[in-house]
Design a protein around this motif. Structure first.
Motif, short mmCIF file in Angstrom:
data_model
loop_
_atom_site.label_atom_id
_atom_site.label_comp_id
_atom_site.label_asym_id
_atom_site.label_seq_id
_atom_site.Cartn_x
_atom_site.Cartn_y
_atom_site.Cartn_z
N UNK A 162 10.70 11.89 0.12
CA UNK A 162 11.29 10.60 0.52
C UNK A 162 12.93 10.97 1.08
N UNK A 163 13.39 11.65 0.53
CA UNK A 163 14.78 11.98 0.97
C UNK A 163 15.08 12.90 2.25
N UNK A 180 -5.26 7.76 1.61
CA UNK A 180 -5.67 6.73 2.35
C UNK A 180 -5.21 6.80 4.02
N UNK A 206 -0.74 13.77 -4.86
CA UNK A 206 -0.30 14.38 -5.97
C UNK A 206 -1.12 15.49 -6.16
N UNK A 249 3.84 13.11 -1.44
CA UNK A 249 5.09 12.53 -0.42
C UNK A 249 6.03 12.09 -1.33
N UNK A 250 5.79 11.70 -2.52
CA UNK A 250 7.12 11.12 -3.29
C UNK A 250 8.22 12.27 -3.37
N UNK A 251 8.00 13.45 -3.22
CA UNK A 251 9.11 14.53 -3.34
C UNK A 251 9.56 14.69 -1.67
N UNK A 294 0.12 8.26 -8.98
CA UNK A 294 1.46 8.78 -8.30
C UNK A 294 2.60 8.31 -8.70
N UNK A 304 3.28 10.68 -11.80
CA UNK A 304 3.50 12.04 -11.27
C UNK A 304 5.05 12.10 -10.75
N UNK A 305 5.40 11.06 -9.87
CA UNK A 305 6.65 10.85 -9.36
C UNK A 305 7.63 10.72 -10.47
N UNK A 315 0.91 -1.32 0.20
CA UNK A 315 0.08 0.10 0.03
C UNK A 315 0.67 1.09 0.08
N UNK A 316 0.46 2.28 -0.46
CA UNK A 316 0.83 3.65 -0.40
C UNK A 316 1.39 4.03 0.93
N UNK A 317 2.63 4.65 1.18
CA UNK A 317 3.85 4.95 0.10
C UNK A 317 4.67 3.86 -0.39
N UNK A 355 -1.34 5.86 4.55
CA UNK A 355 -0.08 5.61 4.59
C UNK A 355 1.01 6.72 4.49
N UNK A 356 0.96 7.35 3.45
CA UNK A 356 1.90 8.39 3.06
C UNK A 356 1.70 9.41 4.14
N UNK A 378 3.95 8.30 7.05
CA UNK A 378 5.45 8.39 6.80
C UNK A 378 6.02 9.88 6.99
N UNK A 418 6.00 3.48 -4.08
CA UNK A 418 6.95 4.66 -4.70
C UNK A 418 8.25 4.47 -3.78
N UNK A 469 11.72 4.13 -6.07
CA UNK A 469 12.58 5.22 -6.22
C UNK A 469 14.15 4.31 -5.73
N UNK A 473 8.17 14.28 -11.86
CA UNK A 473 8.76 15.10 -10.81
C UNK A 473 10.47 14.87 -11.14
#
Lengths: 75, 375
Positions: free
Chosen positions: B53-54, B75, B28, B49-51, A46, A49-50, A13-15, B77-78, B81, A18, A22, A53
């Motif tokens: 991660x670092x 949902x 997003x 969230x995917x931006x 997602x 979109x990821x 499941x999210x995240x 999850x992100x 995190x 991704x 990555x 970016x």
């Protein structure tokens, strides 16, 4: 087209899809292609979109049964 | 720092009580721009969230220290995190339990009015989707109008109030959300009414909701009178309750009017819509309080969280009721319509009983705002 690496992110499941994508992308070289298999519907929006970016290209995207498959070429 | 978990109910209170809140939405940008948690005094930062991660260092200066910060995703999850990453940086933040899915599902029951002899009228505000449902209770009996699919909210509420649900109405065949009316009727033995002109394709039994239909709730005779008022759909029916309230369904909202195209027949129905808004409703008492089936924007909420306005005030203030020229009216409601609600054709199929998706699929279909109006 050569697939350098395949990532099985089914059932995650999210995240996590991704996060794993990555990591897998970090481990391949520019121009190489990663196949990602996911079942989380959120990935449909997602992952593109990821990829956008980060400048990566989605060169193929399809759905087989409930699995979404992306081919992502590293920038 | 601890990571706090907030329920949708807690966020709903902040909206209704006009409190401040800073929302870090990590979906997003397309999803965020399409639909978000609206509050009068809410501020927003949208970073996917995917931006992050670092690390979250870059956004730390953008997060206020003097306001509560809520991290939101689809949902949850992100958002967990990101909230944990912020916590590691020494920030105290919360995340929304269940994410936007939970927000879309949450209903806040608010009392609109006390009626004769101890009767009560409640509005169930679905803040995340903009849907409004109603329950009239009087002397041990209840009627429900435009119930959304979270049927246990209504049946539990009736149980707490000690009332038996006798009548369940849908003002029309909904296209933006899945009705819970049929299921509530099946579970309680209540009668389920639907306008027959909207029900030509339904595959279940129902009782015809026709103009002039009159039911009473409880022995003190709280009246529920049906008024045929087509336009959003060809069957759309309004209700006058206790000669005080006008439930308009998706025909008339506070700051907008119903769109005639969701069943695919905008050109055919625009005349009906005009007739309803400019003739039928004009014959009603201006002191009736309009209670619609939706709101579009948070500004339509009153201070107590209800969505209600005097009919006479709407005649003055609602742009859709003040377009003199018929041709201009036609253009307004058929041209430049907003995008249609998510999955609206499939939702109509569900409400006709033709398909029966599981719970997750239903949640997915209802994602996003309702978009039943045109301004």
């Amino acid at each position: 087209m050569n697939i350098t690496k395949t990532l099985d992110a089914k059932g995650l499941a999210c995240p996590m899809p991704i996060v794993r994508t990555k990591k897998a992308m970090d481990a391949i070289n520019t121009g190489e292609v990663l196949e990602v298999q996911v079942t989380d519907k959120g990935a449909l929006n997602d992952i593109p979109a990821w990829a956008k970016s980060g400048g990566h290209s989605i060169i193929n995207q399809r759905e087989e049964a409930d699995v979404i498959i992306f081919h992502i070429q590293k920038a | 720092m601890t990571v706090n978990k907030w329920t949708a109910a807690k966020v709903a209170r902040k909206v209704i009580d006009n409190e401040e809140l800073f929302i870090l939405d990590v979906r997003n940008p397309d999803a965020f721009n399409d639909w978000k948690i609206e509050g009068h005094k809410f501020e927003y930062l949208n970073i996917p969230y995917f931006e992050l991660l670092d690390g979250v260092e870059e956004i730390l200066p953008k997060l206020p220290m003097d306001k509560e910060v809520l991290v939101v995703c689809a949902k949850e999850g992100s958002s967990i995190m990101v909230a944990e990453m912020l916590s590691e940086e020494g920030r105290e933040v919360a995340y929304l339990e269940g994410g936007m899915k939970a927000w879309s599902s949450y209903l806040e029951p608010i009392k609109v009015a006390d009626l004769e002899n101890g009767g009560e009228l409640y509005q169930f505000v679905r803040l995340g989707k903009g849907c409004l449902s109603y329950m009239v209770i009087s002397e041990g009996e209840a009627a429900i109008i435009d119930a959304v699919r979270f049927t246990d909210v209504f049946t539990s509420f009736a149980k707490v109030k000690g009332v038996e649900i006798k009548h369940v109405f849908d003002t029309h065949l909904h296209a933006d959300h899945i009705s819970g009316g049929r299921q509530i009727a099946a579970a309680t033995g209540a009668t389920y009414y639907l306008p027959p002109k909207d029900a030509t394709e339904v595959v279940f039994d129902y009782t015809a909701l026709t103009d002039g239909l009159h039911v009473t709730i409880g022995s003190s005779q709280i009246d529920v009178n049906a008024l045929y008022s087509p336009g959003h759909t060809i069957g759309s029916t309004s209700f006058v309750i206790d000669n005080q309230f006008l439930l308009t369904g998706d025909i008339l909202f506070i700051d907008s009017i119903g769109r005639p195209d969701l069943a695919g027949l905008a050109e055919d129905w625009v005349g009906d819509l005009r007739e309803t808004l400019y003739s039928r409703y004009r014959e009603l008492a201006v002191d009736l309080v309009v209670l619609p089936a939706h709101f579009m924007i948070i500004d339509e909420l009153n201070e107590d969280g209800t969505v209600a306005r005097r009919l006479g005030d709407l005649f003055k203030q609602n742009h859709g009721l003040n377009i003199e020229d018929e041709e201009e009216f036609r253009r307004t409601v058929t041209d430049n319509l907003p995008p249609q609600p998510n999955a609206y054709e499939k939702i109509r199929q569900v409400n006709m009983g033709k398909i029966t998706p599981d719970h997750d699929e239903q949640t997915e279909m209802e994602i996003g705002p309702n978009r039943c109006a045109v301004r």
